[in-house]
Design a protein around this motif. Structure first.
Motif, PDB file in Angstrom:
ATOM      1  N   GLY A   3      42.598  31.601  34.934  1.00  0.00           N
ATOM      2  CA  GLY A   3      43.012  30.444  34.228  1.00  0.00           C
ATOM      3  C   GLY A   3      42.709  29.122  35.346  1.00  0.00           C
ATOM      4  N   GLN A   4      42.248  28.167  34.818  1.00  0.00           N
ATOM      5  CA  GLN A   4      41.951  26.935  35.747  1.00  0.00           C
ATOM      6  C   GLN A   4      41.444  27.396  37.229  1.00  0.00           C
ATOM      7  N   LYS A   5      40.239  28.203  37.068  1.00  0.00           N
ATOM      8  CA  LYS A   5      39.698  28.601  38.164  1.00  0.00           C
ATOM      9  C   LYS A   5      40.382  29.419  39.190  1.00  0.00           C
ATOM     10  N   THR A   6      41.481  29.977  38.855  1.00  0.00           N
ATOM     11  CA  THR A   6      42.469  31.014  39.528  1.00  0.00           C
ATOM     12  C   THR A   6      42.331  32.223  39.019  1.00  0.00           C
ATOM     13  N   VAL A   7      42.037  33.132  40.011  1.00  0.00           N
ATOM     14  CA  VAL A   7      41.814  34.680  39.457  1.00  0.00           C
ATOM     15  C   VAL A   7      43.314  35.159  39.423  1.00  0.00           C
ATOM     16  N   ALA A   8      43.695  35.795  38.196  1.00  0.00           N
ATOM     17  CA  ALA A   8      45.126  36.302  37.928  1.00  0.00           C
ATOM     18  C   ALA A   8      44.812  37.861  38.226  1.00  0.00           C
ATOM     19  N   LEU A  66      41.005  38.188  55.039  1.00  0.00           N
ATOM     20  CA  LEU A  66      42.473  38.150  54.327  1.00  0.00           C
ATOM     21  C   LEU A  66      43.234  36.988  55.240  1.00  0.00           C
ATOM     22  N   SER A  67      43.883  36.065  54.617  1.00  0.00           N
ATOM     23  CA  SER A  67      44.621  35.078  55.259  1.00  0.00           C
ATOM     24  C   SER A  67      46.294  35.410  54.800  1.00  0.00           C
ATOM     25  N   HIS A  68      46.360  36.169  53.786  1.00  0.00           N
ATOM     26  CA  HIS A  68      47.845  36.527  53.560  1.00  0.00           C
ATOM     27  C   HIS A  68      48.048  37.924  53.375  1.00  0.00           C
ATOM     28  N   PRO A  69      49.373  38.256  53.630  1.00  0.00           N
ATOM     29  CA  PRO A  69      49.654  39.704  53.473  1.00  0.00           C
ATOM     30  C   PRO A  69      49.259  40.374  52.068  1.00  0.00           C
ATOM     31  N   LEU A  70      48.651  41.528  52.109  1.00  0.00           N
ATOM     32  CA  LEU A  70      48.261  42.138  50.847  1.00  0.00           C
ATOM     33  C   LEU A  70      48.718  43.506  50.510  1.00  0.00           C
ATOM     34  N   SER A  71      49.432  43.669  49.445  1.00  0.00           N
ATOM     35  CA  SER A  71      49.862  44.902  48.999  1.00  0.00           C
ATOM     36  C   SER A  71      48.929  45.555  48.154  1.00  0.00           C
ATOM     37  N   ILE A  72      48.816  47.083  48.342  1.00  0.00           N
ATOM     38  CA  ILE A  72      48.038  47.947  47.457  1.00  0.00           C
ATOM     39  C   ILE A  72      48.934  49.044  46.996  1.00  0.00           C
ATOM     40  N   THR A  73      49.074  49.139  45.705  1.00  0.00           N
ATOM     41  CA  THR A  73      50.075  50.039  45.089  1.00  0.00           C
ATOM     42  C   THR A  73      49.099  51.197  44.160  1.00  0.00           C
ATOM     43  N   VAL A  74      49.368  52.623  44.721  1.00  0.00           N
ATOM     44  CA  VAL A  74      48.450  53.605  44.054  1.00  0.00           C
ATOM     45  C   VAL A  74      49.310  54.164  42.899  1.00  0.00           C
ATOM     46  N   TYR A  89      43.552  43.236  41.009  1.00  0.00           N
ATOM     47  CA  TYR A  89      43.960  42.276  41.881  1.00  0.00           C
ATOM     48  C   TYR A  89      44.776  41.107  41.326  1.00  0.00           C
ATOM     49  N   VAL A  90      45.753  40.963  41.636  1.00  0.00           N
ATOM     50  CA  VAL A  90      46.858  39.886  41.039  1.00  0.00           C
ATOM     51  C   VAL A  90      47.019  38.913  42.232  1.00  0.00           C
ATOM     52  N   CYS A  91      46.525  37.644  42.197  1.00  0.00           N
ATOM     53  CA  CYS A  91      46.528  36.721  43.293  1.00  0.00           C
ATOM     54  C   CYS A  91      47.703  36.216  43.342  1.00  0.00           C
ATOM     55  N   ASP A  92      48.727  35.983  42.183  1.00  0.00           N
ATOM     56  CA  ASP A  92      50.151  35.529  42.488  1.00  0.00           C
ATOM     57  C   ASP A  92      50.840  36.837  43.081  1.00  0.00           C
ATOM     58  N   GLY A  93      51.027  36.613  44.541  1.00  0.00           N
ATOM     59  CA  GLY A  93      51.815  37.531  45.249  1.00  0.00           C
ATOM     60  C   GLY A  93      50.618  38.608  45.934  1.00  0.00           C
ATOM     61  N   SER A 125      36.025  53.567  45.977  1.00  0.00           N
ATOM     62  CA  SER A 125      35.197  52.257  45.943  1.00  0.00           C
ATOM     63  C   SER A 125      35.960  51.259  44.980  1.00  0.00           C
ATOM     64  N   ILE A 126      36.835  51.783  44.239  1.00  0.00           N
ATOM     65  CA  ILE A 126      37.581  50.526  43.363  1.00  0.00           C
ATOM     66  C   ILE A 126      38.630  49.866  44.371  1.00  0.00           C
ATOM     67  N   VAL A 127      39.107  50.680  45.508  1.00  0.00           N
ATOM     68  CA  VAL A 127      39.942  50.095  46.579  1.00  0.00           C
ATOM     69  C   VAL A 127      39.036  49.018  47.247  1.00  0.00           C
ATOM     70  N   VAL A 128      37.869  49.246  47.611  1.00  0.00           N
ATOM     71  CA  VAL A 128      36.798  48.141  48.152  1.00  0.00           C
ATOM     72  C   VAL A 128      36.714  47.099  47.473  1.00  0.00           C
ATOM     73  N   HIS A 129      36.418  47.314  46.129  1.00  0.00           N
ATOM     74  CA  HIS A 129      36.319  46.360  45.073  1.00  0.00           C
ATOM     75  C   HIS A 129      37.460  45.311  45.044  1.00  0.00           C
ATOM     76  N   GLU A 130      38.453  46.006  44.896  1.00  0.00           N
ATOM     77  CA  GLU A 130      39.796  44.941  44.564  1.00  0.00           C
ATOM     78  C   GLU A 130      40.333  44.239  45.964  1.00  0.00           C
ATOM     79  N   VAL A 131      40.082  45.004  47.152  1.00  0.00           N
ATOM     80  CA  VAL A 131      40.115  43.961  48.732  1.00  0.00           C
ATOM     81  C   VAL A 131      39.246  43.051  48.705  1.00  0.00           C
ATOM     82  N   SER A 132      37.940  43.144  48.184  1.00  0.00           N
ATOM     83  CA  SER A 132      37.142  42.273  48.259  1.00  0.00           C
ATOM     84  C   SER A 132      37.411  41.068  47.212  1.00  0.00           C
ATOM     85  N   HIS A 133      37.839  41.166  46.251  1.00  0.00           N
ATOM     86  CA  HIS A 133      38.290  40.109  45.235  1.00  0.00           C
ATOM     87  C   HIS A 133      39.434  39.426  45.995  1.00  0.00           C
ATOM     88  N   ALA A 134      40.320  40.044  46.712  1.00  0.00           N
ATOM     89  CA  ALA A 134      41.362  39.440  47.463  1.00  0.00           C
ATOM     90  C   ALA A 134      41.063  38.642  48.553  1.00  0.00           C
TER      91      ALA A 134
END
Length: 230
Positions: A3-8, A66-74, A89-93, A125-134
């Motif tokens: 939405g509005q060029k922001t990845v949710a 990465l410039s902000h703390p990132l949490s990964i939940t399995v 990946y959810v950019c909000d948070g 590979s999914i972990v890599v994919h999503e961390v790359s999004h972040a």
């Protein structure tokens, strides 16, 4: 969802989950990073940290950080999303949710991209994919944050993480004769044929003059893979 060029979130049908209480057991902070991992056990959390720590230097080669703390939940299951969603990946948070290898193994209808790959390899590979999004979302200028640009970076890094034999099979099955023109790497292909997009992105990345220089151009907004539909 964009939405509005922001990845949710990035996954087919992805949405924010209401997590089941009591489902998570261990949280590990990855050494010398902004990343924390919560998983059913400490060994799984640490294995995710290992994958993350191997990915960050590759991202840094393309000036992605990465410039902000990132949490990964399995989780074994991602409630509220389809079985085609292995993570998002959810950019909000700045949060990532990933389906566990056991959860991946229980899915009977794997995507064409993953059906011949071991669940542990798919999971990493999914972990890599999503961390790359972040990393892309936290690094790139706002105008760069379209789906095609995001998926280009995420699939390139994911393909890079695969063993060579896996990459070769994916390119043989879904790639095309080079050179790959950027117009082929659009958001429509990313959505309806992600396995094709992954193969083409990797081929394009490895063409002379592209590589991290092309990623930097995406980050800076100097080029874009976005198609402005009329």
């Amino acid at each position: 969802m964009i939405g509005q060029k922001t990845v949710a979130a990035f996954a087919l049908g992805a949405m924010v989950l209401s997590l089941p209480t009591g489902a998570l057991a261990e949280t590990v902070v990855c050494s010398e990073s902004l990343v924390s991992v919560t998983a059913p056990n400490a060994s799984r959390a640490q294995s995710v940290c290992t994958t993350v720590m191997a990915t960050l230097p590759k991202l840094a080669q393309c000036d992605l950080r990465l410039s902000h703390p990132l949490s990964i939940t399995v989780l074994n299951d991602l409630p509220g999303v389809s079985d085609t969603c292995f993570g998002y990946y959810v950019c909000d948070g700045h949060r990532i949710f990933v389906r566990s290898p056991g959860g991946i193994a229980e899915i009977t209808q794997l995507s064409r991209l993953y059906k011949h790959i071991a669940p542990e390899v798919v999971f990493d590979s999914i972990v890599v994919h999503e961390v790359s999004h972040a990393a892309f979302e936290q690094t790139a200028c706002e105008d760069a944050l379209c789906l095609a640009n995001h998926e280009y970076v995420a699939y390139v890094m994911q393909m890079w993480s695969f063993p060579l034999v896996v990459r070769q099979k994916i390119v043989e099955q879904f790639g095309q004769d080079e050179p790959v023109e950027p117009i082929r790497l659009n958001d429509l292909i990313a959505v309806i044929a992600p396995e094709k997009f992954a193969a083409l992105a990797w081929q394009h990345f490895n063409q002379p003059g592209n590589g991290c220089d092309f990623v930097r151009a995406l980050v800076n907004g100097n080029v874009s893979l976005e198609i402005l539909w009329q």
